[in-house]
Design a protein around this motif. Structure first.
Motif, mmCIF file in Angstrom:
data_model
loop_
_atom_site.group_PDB
_atom_site.id
_atom_site.type_symbol
_atom_site.label_atom_id
_atom_site.label_comp_id
_atom_site.label_asym_id
_atom_site.label_seq_id
_atom_site.Cartn_x
_atom_site.Cartn_y
_atom_site.Cartn_z
ATOM 1 N N GLY A 68 -9.541 -9.202 -9.540
ATOM 2 C CA GLY A 68 -10.245 -8.291 -8.640
ATOM 3 C C GLY A 68 -9.343 -7.554 -7.677
ATOM 4 N N CYS A 69 -8.073 -7.377 -8.061
ATOM 5 C CA CYS A 69 -7.123 -6.667 -7.184
ATOM 6 C C CYS A 69 -7.240 -5.164 -7.403
ATOM 7 C CB CYS A 69 -5.699 -7.131 -7.464
ATOM 8 S SG CYS A 69 -4.445 -6.209 -6.534
ATOM 9 N N ALA A 70 -7.677 -4.452 -6.374
ATOM 10 C CA ALA A 70 -7.862 -3.003 -6.479
ATOM 11 C C ALA A 70 -6.525 -2.270 -6.564
ATOM 12 C CB ALA A 70 -8.658 -2.496 -5.283
ATOM 13 N N VAL A 71 -5.494 -2.857 -5.973
ATOM 14 C CA VAL A 71 -4.174 -2.221 -5.997
ATOM 15 C C VAL A 71 -3.592 -2.262 -7.399
ATOM 16 C CG1 VAL A 71 -1.818 -2.286 -5.093
ATOM 17 C CG2 VAL A 71 -3.752 -2.741 -3.567
ATOM 18 N N ARG A 72 -3.668 -3.445 -8.049
ATOM 19 C CA ARG A 72 -3.169 -3.561 -9.415
ATOM 20 C C ARG A 72 -3.963 -2.664 -10.358
ATOM 21 N NH1 ARG A 72 1.710 -5.104 -10.095
ATOM 22 N NH2 ARG A 72 1.132 -5.258 -12.299
ATOM 23 N N ILE A 117 -2.140 2.286 -0.342
ATOM 24 C CA ILE A 117 -2.190 0.868 -0.691
ATOM 25 C C ILE A 117 -3.016 0.097 0.335
ATOM 26 C CG2 ILE A 117 -0.795 -1.231 -0.933
ATOM 27 C CD1 ILE A 117 1.380 0.430 -2.220
ATOM 28 N N ALA A 118 -2.895 0.468 1.599
ATOM 29 C CA ALA A 118 -3.691 -0.182 2.647
ATOM 30 C C ALA A 118 -5.182 0.048 2.407
ATOM 31 C CB ALA A 118 -3.282 0.347 4.015
ATOM 32 N N THR A 119 -5.535 1.251 1.998
ATOM 33 C CA THR A 119 -6.941 1.565 1.722
ATOM 34 C C THR A 119 -7.459 0.768 0.529
ATOM 35 O OG1 THR A 119 -6.682 3.804 2.599
ATOM 36 C CG2 THR A 119 -8.567 3.406 1.157
#
Length: 352
Positions: free
Chosen positions: A290-294, A271-273
């Motif tokens: 633009g959330c890469a985690v979602r 998640i940090a990455t």
């Protein structure tokens, strides 16, 4: 009587940096009961209390001695002593304290943290994440110990579940009943090493330590059969030397581990990455574009449960929202008890 403090974790590094004040001797805190400490010195065990000067200078509960601390003591009558100073800590394992803004130290100067969880109905990977979060921040190496392997019927599935939340952390499966896995613990239990056992009540920490000791020193109690949950058996922290030359610190079971400080980036590395790829630097991974985690959650590469656990721990952490200077100050507070205490330590080093 002369005690070889090497049995209690004394290393050359600790010995050479100890203060050389008249009338003082080096000791290690091996147990604590409120404001009374049991300290082992070269002349034997002594009950000790902190001096009024040390208590007055303490700016938080974390500035008082804890099990594992190396301290400077002055002997008093009746084989007791006064704790004059705490030596700089090499590692600090801390948790949140109920109804307190400050934290509570579990143990100090530890090399390895054995995070124990039983392979029964109380198995919970979210709890592993919580322990890993405080363990990575402590300065010690976390190792996951899965106990009660002799009663587990779905070991492969549980190992996969643990592997998903513990990248980079060794996992050892063991059973105090059969002896399985005990040999795998030995590389962490060599001379000069200190290991802390942490985990919920009833996971078998004390039973495992008794096996390592070769005798029943610690009181144990079996888990309740109706829900696989245990009751507290160890009521206070204590440091015990092992025949191998290492020391172990047994800790009371903690069913609800409150987070005081922690390293979420290490525990939730994926998640940090991904966070670095989000459109906004302060992305909360909830509804921002633009959330890469979602996006990873939607793609199935990160589970919803994993993200929710990350967000929950992030909200709990006392360090959340602190800038780099505040983070450094908080670290100094835990390791030395404050900036003034750190300055005094440095002055003594230069003087010695």
């Amino acid at each position: 009587m002369t005690i070889n403090l090497t049995k209690y974790g004394l290393t050359t590094a600790v010995e050479t940096t100890s203060l050389k004040e008249d009338g003082q001797m080096l000791g290690r805190v091996i147990s604590q009961h409120r404001d009374l400490y049991q300290v082992i010195t070269a002349t034997g065990e002594r009950q000790a209390r902190v001096t009024g000067k040390l208590a007055h200078a303490a700016t938080s509960p974390t500035a008082f001695p804890a099990v594992g601390d190396w301290v400077q003591v002055c002997p008093t009558a009746d084989d007791q002593a006064q704790i004059e100073a705490i030596r700089p800590r090499q590692s600090v394992l801390a948790r949140g304290a109920v109804n307190q803004h400050d934290g509570q130290i579990i143990a100090t100067n530890i090399n390895t943290i054995f995070i124990c969880m039983s392979l029964n109905a109380d198995f919970n990977v979210r709890r592993v994440e919580r322990y890993l979060t405080i363990a990575w921040d402590s300065g010690a190496l976390p190792v996951i110990i899965l106990t009660k392997a002799d009663v587990c019927t779905d070991l492969a599935a549980k190992l996969r579940a643990v592997a998903d939340v513990s990248v980079g952390v060794s996992t050892i499966t063991c059973s105090a009943e059969t002896g399985q896995g005990l040999d795998d613990l030995q590389p962490y239990l060599t001379t000069g090493q200190t290991v802390a056992f942490v985990g919920s009540s009833g996971v078998g920490k004390s039973t495992l330590i008794n096996r390592l000791l070769g005798q029943d020193v610690l009181t144990t109690k079996t888990i309740r059969e109706d829900d696989d949950k245990g009751r507290h058996t160890t009521t206070s922290r204590q440091l015990i030397p092992l025949p191998t030359g290492a020391c172990v610190i047994d800790t009371p079971g903690m069913r609800e581990l409150q987070i005081f400080v922690g390293d979420l980036d290490q525990t939730f590395a994926e998640i940090a990455t991904l966070s670095a790829q989000c459109k906004f630097n302060d992305c909360t991974h909830t509804s921002e574009p633009g959330c890469a985690v979602r996006a990873a959650v939607e793609a199935g590469t990160v589970t919803v449960e994993r993200l929710q656990s990350y967000q929950k721990l992030q909200r709990e952490m006392s360090y959340q929202g602190l800038n780099s200077r505040q983070l450094e100050q908080a670290k100094i507070q835990r390791m030395f008890g404050g900036k003034q205490a750190m300055k005094r330590v440095k002055q003594r080093y230069h003087r010695d």
